[in-house]
Design an enzyme around this catalytic site. Structure first.
Site, PDB file in Angstrom:
ATOM      1  CG  ASP A 286      -1.860   1.167   1.219  1.00  0.00           C
ATOM      2  OD1 ASP A 286      -1.419   2.301   0.960  1.00  0.00           O
ATOM      3  OD2 ASP A 286      -3.065   0.955   1.440  1.00  0.00           O
ATOM      4  CG  HIS A 287       1.451   4.386  -3.100  1.00  0.00           C
ATOM      5  ND1 HIS A 287       0.173   4.127  -3.528  1.00  0.00           N
ATOM      6  CD2 HIS A 287       1.599   5.731  -3.197  1.00  0.00           C
ATOM      7  CE1 HIS A 287      -0.410   5.266  -3.865  1.00  0.00           C
ATOM      8  NE2 HIS A 287       0.427   6.258  -3.670  1.00  0.00           N
TER       9      HIS A 287
ATOM     10  CE  LYS B 170       1.211   8.950  -0.701  1.00  0.00           C
ATOM     11  NZ  LYS B 170       1.607   9.823  -1.803  1.00  0.00           N
TER      12      LYS B 170
ATOM     13  CG  HIS C 298      -4.183   4.487  -0.714  1.00  0.00           C
ATOM     14  ND1 HIS C 298      -3.257   3.473  -0.711  1.00  0.00           N
ATOM     15  CD2 HIS C 298      -4.356   4.806  -2.021  1.00  0.00           C
ATOM     16  CE1 HIS C 298      -2.882   3.208  -1.960  1.00  0.00           C
ATOM     17  NE2 HIS C 298      -3.545   3.992  -2.775  1.00  0.00           N
TER      18      HIS C 298
HETATM   19  C1  BG6 Z   1      -3.534   4.992  -6.223  1.00  0.00           C
HETATM   20  C2  BG6 Z   1      -4.920   5.070  -6.804  1.00  0.00           C
HETATM   21  O1  BG6 Z   1      -3.401   3.853  -5.424  1.00  0.00           O
HETATM   22  O2  BG6 Z   1      -3.289   6.145  -5.447  1.00  0.00           O
HETATM   23  C3  BG6 Z   1      -5.070   6.334  -7.619  1.00  0.00           C
HETATM   24  O3  BG6 Z   1      -5.157   3.930  -7.611  1.00  0.00           O
HETATM   25  C4  BG6 Z   1      -4.696   7.548  -6.817  1.00  0.00           C
HETATM   26  O4  BG6 Z   1      -6.398   6.454  -8.121  1.00  0.00           O
HETATM   27  C5  BG6 Z   1      -3.327   7.356  -6.165  1.00  0.00           C
HETATM   28  O5  BG6 Z   1      -4.672   8.668  -7.672  1.00  0.00           O
HETATM   29  C6  BG6 Z   1      -3.001   8.487  -5.216  1.00  0.00           C
HETATM   30  O6  BG6 Z   1      -1.677   8.372  -4.808  1.00  0.00           O
HETATM   31  P1  BG6 Z   1      -0.812   9.635  -4.434  1.00  0.00           P
HETATM   32  O7  BG6 Z   1       0.499   9.051  -3.996  1.00  0.00           O
HETATM   33  O8  BG6 Z   1      -0.706  10.483  -5.656  1.00  0.00           O
HETATM   34  O9  BG6 Z   1      -1.550  10.330  -3.337  1.00  0.00           O
END
Ligand code: BG6
Length: 479
Positions: free
Chosen positions: A173-174, A178, A236
């Site tokens: 979960d990226h 962060k 997220h």
């Molecule tokens: C992704 C979603 O996981 O996260 C996207 O699939 C979204 O729809 C993105 O735009 C948002 O990530 P960040 O890092 O730009 O906040």
């Protein structure tokens, strides 16, 4: 500090995620001296290509998405020298022997990155095993979406578990990669100041907002089958909620942290249909609306969702968590706002007005913390109060030597190599999150349940504002 030598195989090595995120992140870690000269990266995909053509592809990806002033020009060519490519069929026999030959039997850390749709996870996992590519130091990295409901997530977990131990599986979960999201734990558990007040006795409510200004763009095919609830809320925002609400883990390690997060998810109460609002953005003169963008006039997929969640435990009973996320909103702004209760008694009388402390953790952009503090309004006019921010922007507080904030993928890929699962989702955690999300989405299948339209550049549908107004509260402005 360089990590140990590793081989990283990127399935889906020619895909969008590899191009935008994985390859540039590896390059930046290479330039920082962390990836090391002995590491190898092998792209694997269906496209017929040799090493040279793939290196050209990687060079293009880095030029487009990885421009980094910290890298010397000759570093790119040296990095490319550590990259190779294998044409491979995830569902057939082609390429697997070649991949095996490439990997050899060196006793090194081996990571397989499944940068492909979840439909291929089971095939890849099985072939890694049948071709004898896995060893004790093998890890697999899987991307979201991890399923589209509880049943599919369970079956993905079961497929992976046939071939790998949970300690080898890294579900990304990226948001957890962060810096500011990790900072949530540092702020809460590294300070004495906040934790004693971090409960329903002192906190009126908490707002979590992840607002985006962009629309679905070219990702309409994927997005229209997912929607904001599956795309952002189940993963997220759920992670942000967990880190905000969890009990202090005994230590910062994968078991303790993930155990505490799981308890939060399991304590979430069901969300009443009246406590959820979903929306779909409209177009402007120059920008297409959601329906136009996904090319389906009848789509009921939400590009915005706001809801009121309740956590049924001693710490949070009575303190609602309002969560919202959406595309094409007024600004790209993500934050967690902890809104404290009113002081129990105002010695300044009714004229002083109502003042509340709000602690805001800005996740992006302009990462920092702001604490709203009430002070006396200057001047001879009597005891009038005014709220002012104690504002700290991390980049200013830490100074230029702290450097740029690394991309989430840089941290996460290095954690995979280091074997640290703290910032990855455990199988039970993902399933629990779907268990909570599923009934909310199922309720939308009912006839007549349409998303509310909202204007591009707004704060979302009016109904989302009403969700808080009826509780005598209001959303913080998106700016
Ligand atoms: C992704 C979603 O996981 O996260 C996207 O699939 C979204 O729809 C993105 O735009 C948002 O990530 P960040 O890092 O730009 O906040």
């Amino acid at each position: 500090i360089p990590v140990q030598p590793f081989d990283l195989v990127v399935f889906g090595g020619t895909g969008d995620l590899a191009r935008r995120k994985i390859l540039p992140a590896l390059f930046r870690r290479y330039c920082a001296g962390q990836m090391g000269d002995a590491a190898r990266v092998i792209g694997a995909a269906r496209a017929e290509m040799d090493d040279t053509a793939y290196r050209d592809f990687v060079r293009g990806a880095i030029t487009e998405f990885g421009a980094d002033t910290a890298c010397a020009p000759d570093q790119l060519e040296a990095f490319l020298g550590q990259i190779g490519y294998v044409t491979l069929d995830a569902q057939g026999a082609q390429g697997w022997d070649a991949l095996k030959a490439r990997l050899g039997d060196a006793d090194r850390i081996r990571a397989f990155y499944f940068s492909v749709g979840p439909g291929l996870f089971a095939d890849l996992a099985a072939r890694i095993e049948t071709h004898g590519l896995a060893g004790p130091d093998t890890r697999v990295v899987v991307e979201k979406p991890f399923g589209r409901d509880l049943a599919s997530a369970r079956s993905l977990n079961a497929d992976l578990a046939k071939h790998f131990d949970e300690t080898q599986i890294y579900r990304i979960d990226h948001y957890l990669g962060k810096e500011t999201v990790q900072n949530l734990m540092a702020i809460r558990f590294g300070n004495m100041l906040f934790e004693p007040l971090w409960n329903s006795q002192y906190v009126d409510h908490i707002q979590i907002t992840v607002a985006e200004s962009g629309g679905v763009g070219s990702r309409g095919d994927y997005y229209d089958k997912a929607g904001a609830m599956r795309d952002m809320m189940q993963n997220h925002i759920m992670q942000l909620l967990c880190l905000t609400a969890m009990e202090p883990p005994a230590k910062y390690d994968p078991h303790a942290v993930r155990d505490e997060k799981l308890k939060v998810i399991r304590a979430l109460g069901p969300v009443e249909p009246g406590d959820v609002v979903r929306g779909q953005y409209e177009g402007t003169d120059s920008l297409p609306g959601y329906l136009e963008e996904v090319g389906d006039d009848s789509s009921r997929t939400e590009s915005f969702v706001a809801l009121k969640a309740r956590i049924g435990n001693w710490r949070w009973a009575g303190t609602p968590f309002y969560l919202r996320t959406g595309k094409r909103l007024r600004a790209r702004a993500s934050e967690i706002a902890v809104v404290f209760k009113d002081a129990p008694h105002s010695i300044f009388g009714a004229d002083a007005g109502r003042h509340r402390n709000i602690l805001t953790i800005r996740l992006q952009p302009n990462e920092g913390i702001e604490m709203g503090v009430t002070i006396k309004e200057p001047g001879p006019g009597g005891m009038r109060l005014v709220d002012v921010p104690l504002d700290m922007t991390f980049s200013e507080a830490l100074g230029p030597e702290a450097g740029d904030i690394p991309d989430a993928y840089e941290r996460l890929i290095m954690d995979v190599i280091r074997g640290d699962q703290t910032l990855f989702m455990r199988g039970d955690e993902v399933e629990a999150a779907w268990e909570w999300t599923d009934p909310i989405i199922e309720a939308w299948d009912a006839p007549g349940a349409e998303p509310c339209p909202y204007a591009t550049g707004s704060s979302g549908p009016d109904d989302a504002l009403a969700l808080m107004h009826r509780d005598g509260r209001r959303w913080r402005e998106i700016r």
